[in-house]
Write an enzyme that holds these catalytic residues in place. Structure first.
Site, PDB file in Angstrom:
ATOM      1  N   ARG A  12      -7.611  -2.789   9.450  1.00 46.56           N
ATOM      2  CA  ARG A  12      -6.743  -3.694  10.205  1.00 46.56           C
ATOM      3  C   ARG A  12      -7.450  -4.266  11.430  1.00 46.56           C
ATOM      4  O   ARG A  12      -7.145  -5.369  11.873  1.00 46.56           O
ATOM      5  CB  ARG A  12      -5.442  -2.997  10.583  1.00 46.56           C
ATOM      6  CG  ARG A  12      -4.683  -2.490   9.336  1.00 46.56           C
ATOM      7  CD  ARG A  12      -3.212  -2.341   9.553  1.00 46.56           C
ATOM      8  NE  ARG A  12      -2.611  -1.457   8.570  1.00 46.56           N
ATOM      9  CZ  ARG A  12      -2.309  -1.789   7.306  1.00 46.56           C
ATOM     10  NH1 ARG A  12      -2.562  -3.007   6.867  1.00 46.56           N
ATOM     11  NH2 ARG A  12      -1.769  -0.903   6.487  1.00 46.56           N
ATOM     12  N   LYS A  26      -4.392   6.277  14.651  1.00 49.15           N
ATOM     13  CA  LYS A  26      -4.522   5.622  13.338  1.00 49.15           C
ATOM     14  C   LYS A  26      -5.974   5.740  12.877  1.00 49.15           C
ATOM     15  O   LYS A  26      -6.722   6.570  13.377  1.00 49.15           O
ATOM     16  CB  LYS A  26      -4.062   4.166  13.447  1.00 49.15           C
ATOM     17  CG  LYS A  26      -2.570   4.026  13.742  1.00 49.15           C
ATOM     18  CD  LYS A  26      -1.756   4.550  12.587  1.00 49.15           C
ATOM     19  CE  LYS A  26      -0.274   4.490  12.857  1.00 49.15           C
ATOM     20  NZ  LYS A  26       0.507   5.162  11.821  1.00 49.15           N
ATOM     21  N   ASP A  61       1.817  -0.895  12.027  1.00 48.21           N
ATOM     22  CA  ASP A  61       0.506  -1.287  11.498  1.00 48.21           C
ATOM     23  C   ASP A  61       0.111  -2.710  11.910  1.00 48.21           C
ATOM     24  O   ASP A  61      -1.011  -3.142  11.650  1.00 48.21           O
ATOM     25  CB  ASP A  61       0.506  -1.194   9.961  1.00 48.21           C
ATOM     26  CG  ASP A  61       0.571   0.253   9.493  1.00 48.21           C
ATOM     27  OD1 ASP A  61       0.183   1.147  10.265  1.00 48.21           O
ATOM     28  OD2 ASP A  61       1.007   0.485   8.351  1.00 48.21           O
ATOM     29  N   LYS A  84       0.832  -1.216   0.000  1.00 50.15           N
ATOM     30  CA  LYS A  84       0.000   0.000   0.000  1.00 50.15           C
ATOM     31  C   LYS A  84       0.865   1.263   0.000  1.00 50.15           C
ATOM     32  O   LYS A  84       0.609   2.198  -0.762  1.00 50.15           O
ATOM     33  CB  LYS A  84      -0.936  -0.014   1.215  1.00 50.15           C
ATOM     34  CG  LYS A  84      -1.830   1.196   1.329  1.00 50.15           C
ATOM     35  CD  LYS A  84      -3.057   0.905   2.149  1.00 50.15           C
ATOM     36  CE  LYS A  84      -2.843   0.983   3.636  1.00 50.15           C
ATOM     37  NZ  LYS A  84      -2.687   2.370   4.130  1.00 50.15           N
TER      38      LYS A  84
HETATM   39  C1  S3P Z   1       2.656   4.912   6.136  1.00 48.80           C
HETATM   40  C2  S3P Z   1       3.205   5.314   7.334  1.00 48.80           C
HETATM   41  C3  S3P Z   1       2.687   4.899   8.657  1.00 48.80           C
HETATM   42  C4  S3P Z   1       1.735   3.720   8.532  1.00 48.80           C
HETATM   43  C5  S3P Z   1       0.761   3.887   7.416  1.00 48.80           C
HETATM   44  C6  S3P Z   1       1.496   4.006   6.089  1.00 48.80           C
HETATM   45  C7  S3P Z   1       3.258   5.381   4.875  1.00 48.80           C
HETATM   46  O1  S3P Z   1       1.982   5.980   9.238  1.00 48.80           O
HETATM   47  O2  S3P Z   1       1.058   3.546   9.763  1.00 48.80           O
HETATM   48  O3  S3P Z   1      -0.113   2.783   7.348  1.00 48.80           O
HETATM   49  O4  S3P Z   1       2.966   4.807   3.805  1.00 48.80           O
HETATM   50  O5  S3P Z   1       4.062   6.326   4.920  1.00 48.80           O
HETATM   51  P1  S3P Z   1       2.740   7.088  10.115  1.00 48.80           P
HETATM   52  O6  S3P Z   1       3.636   7.858   9.227  1.00 48.80           O
HETATM   53  O7  S3P Z   1       1.643   7.958  10.674  1.00 48.80           O
HETATM   54  O8  S3P Z   1       3.468   6.338  11.175  1.00 48.80           O
END
Ligand code: S3P
Length: 437
Positions: free
Chosen positions: A386, A340, A313, A24
């Site tokens: 999730r 989140k 995550d 993703k």
């Molecule tokens: C992501 C960073 C993470 C993660 C999210 C995807 C990304 O978030 O939890 O699902 O693709 O940069 P945070 O930057 O808030 O930690």
């Protein structure tokens, strides 16, 4: 609005081989960076899911032409962004809105970025503050979406991030591409580094030194072909499922094993999980490989510090693993879980409680004494992909039947989750919204 349900029954063992959809994080970035790059970007194995579709339609809303060969293969004709005629709707995607805000802050035209009520609850000050230090004209009521961005001249800054966040780091670095002078971001922990890898591959002048990343503008992004490896965060549900379901033996191929993402793997191995990694090679500049996971007894573990960000995550599904482990599991320094898609500490503790689990919430984590026996019940996904998938995995080892309502959100990151789990032997069926109470 709650839609869809997974009906899960106790499962004897998971067997066979599976792949998972594309990563993703990389898929969001592939469409955004492809839109900025001169030339034609081909993306293979792109994740066609709720969150990433929102990023794709937003870059199309900026006048970027995209040809969709099939759901997962795209060609992006990048190089020029045009003023959007409508609000850019990032739906539920935190990564989408935070990264795109960094790009939009540096454009010679204005934009409004918004999303669902869920996205509107998520904190945006973490990107607004550093972007404003760069000179960005970005406003929002109560520091929440919608974000209104007006054209402004940006200057490079050095910014020490208060939290380890790849979204914040990326937003600043992307704005830095349009700034006068270099921009340095210092991160307190090893947040995922896909932005750095992809921008470097596209010819951006980017230097990494320890936990600090510097981008120096001036070079045009060159289009690249991206082949997106399978998302470790999606694989995590199947990994935990096989670890905790007796007699399981599954193999997952083509999984992204970037070590800024695989904290859960290290933790499960420390807990005594039977997981072997093979065929490790590079796929689109990212380490990818095969995982074989067999059921085994697990023991409790203590987690804190850098490991937290490397598995941020995965905590919802890790909670399910911890319930099966012998001894006291303690998680600290994980307060980010509270901001989140939902407050994942509170929501997971509450939903697992419906299955009879006892979890002690702490401000920055949780404590679980295991092993605990779970009893089937009706639970809710809270429109958090999730959470919905983690509760489904818990249902595999609960006595009797578990119904996970509001399960359609699984498609925000893992389209085909239920089919994949069922193909491996998971006892579950999908019901549509009409059959819900
Ligand atoms: C992501 C960073 C993470 C993660 C999210 C995807 C990304 O978030 O939890 O699902 O693709 O940069 P945070 O930057 O808030 O930690």
């Amino acid at each position: 609005m709650a839609t869809g349900s997974f009906v899960v029954r106790p499962t004897d063992g998971l067997h066979g081989e599976a792949t998972v959809p594309g990563d993703k994080s990389i898929s969001h970035r592939a469409v955004m960076f492809g839109a900025l790059a001169q030339g034609t970007t081909h993306v293979r194995g792109w994740l066609a899911a709720g969150d990433t579709e929102a990023s794709l339609s937003s870059i199309q809303g900026l006048g970027v032409q995209v040809i969709r060969h099939n759901a997962n293969d795209l060609t992006i004709y990048g190089g020029e962004l045009h003023p959007p005629t409508e609000t850019l709707n990032l739906v539920n995607a935190g990564t989408g809105i935070r990264l795109l805000a960094g790009i939009m802050a540096g454009q010679p035209f204005g934009s409004v970025l918004d999303g669902t009520e869920q996205l509107r609850r998520r904190p945006m000050k973490r990107i607004m503050e550093p972007l404003r230090l760069m000179g960005a004209d970005i406003t929002a009521t109560n520091d929440r979406a919608p974000l209104t961005i007006k054209p402004a001249n940006l200057k490079g800054i050095r910014y020490e991030m208060p939290m380890a966040s790849a979204q914040v780091k990326s937003s600043i670095l992307l704005a830095g591409l349009f700034a006068d002078g270099a921009t340095t971001v210092v991160e307190p922990g090893p947040a995922r580094d896909h932005t750095e890898r992809m921008l470097s591959a596209m010819g951006v002048n980017l230097a990494v030194e320890g936990h600090s990343v510097t981008v120096t503008p001036g070079k045009t992004l060159q289009a690249q072909d991206f082949s997106v490896p399978g998302d470790f965060s999606s694989a995590a549900f199947l990994i935990v499922a096989a670890c905790i379901t007796p007699d399981s033996d599954i193999t997952l191929t083509g999984i992204n094993l970037n070590e800024t993402r695989t904290g859960l793997l290290d933790v499960l191995l420390e807990m005594g999980a039977d997981i072997t990694v093979s065929d490790k090679g590079l796929e689109a500049g990212e380490p990818a490989g095969t995982l074989q996971i067999r059921h085994s007894a697990l023991k409790a573990v203590e987690i804190g510090g850098d490991t937290v960000v490397r598995m941020i995550d995965e905590f919802p599904v890790f909670m399910v693993a911890a319930l099966c482990a012998e001894g006291r599991t303690v998680v600290r320094n994980a307060e980010e879980l509270r901001v989140k898609e939902t407050d994942r500490i509170k929501v997971m503790a509450g939903e697992l409680k419906k299955l009879g689990a006892e979890i002690t919430e702490t401000e920055d984590g949780f404590i679980i004494d295991g092993p605990q026996k779970l009893m089937g019940a009706i639970v809710d996904g809270h429109d958090d992909h999730r959470v919905a998938m983690s509760m489904t995995i818990a249902g595999l080892i609960a006595d009797e039947q578990t119904v996970v309502n509001d399960s359609k959100c699984a498609g925000d990151s893992f389209p085909g989750f239920a089919e994949t789990l069922a193909r491996l032997g998971g006892q579950l069926v999908e019901q549509d919204a009409l059959e819900e109470a």
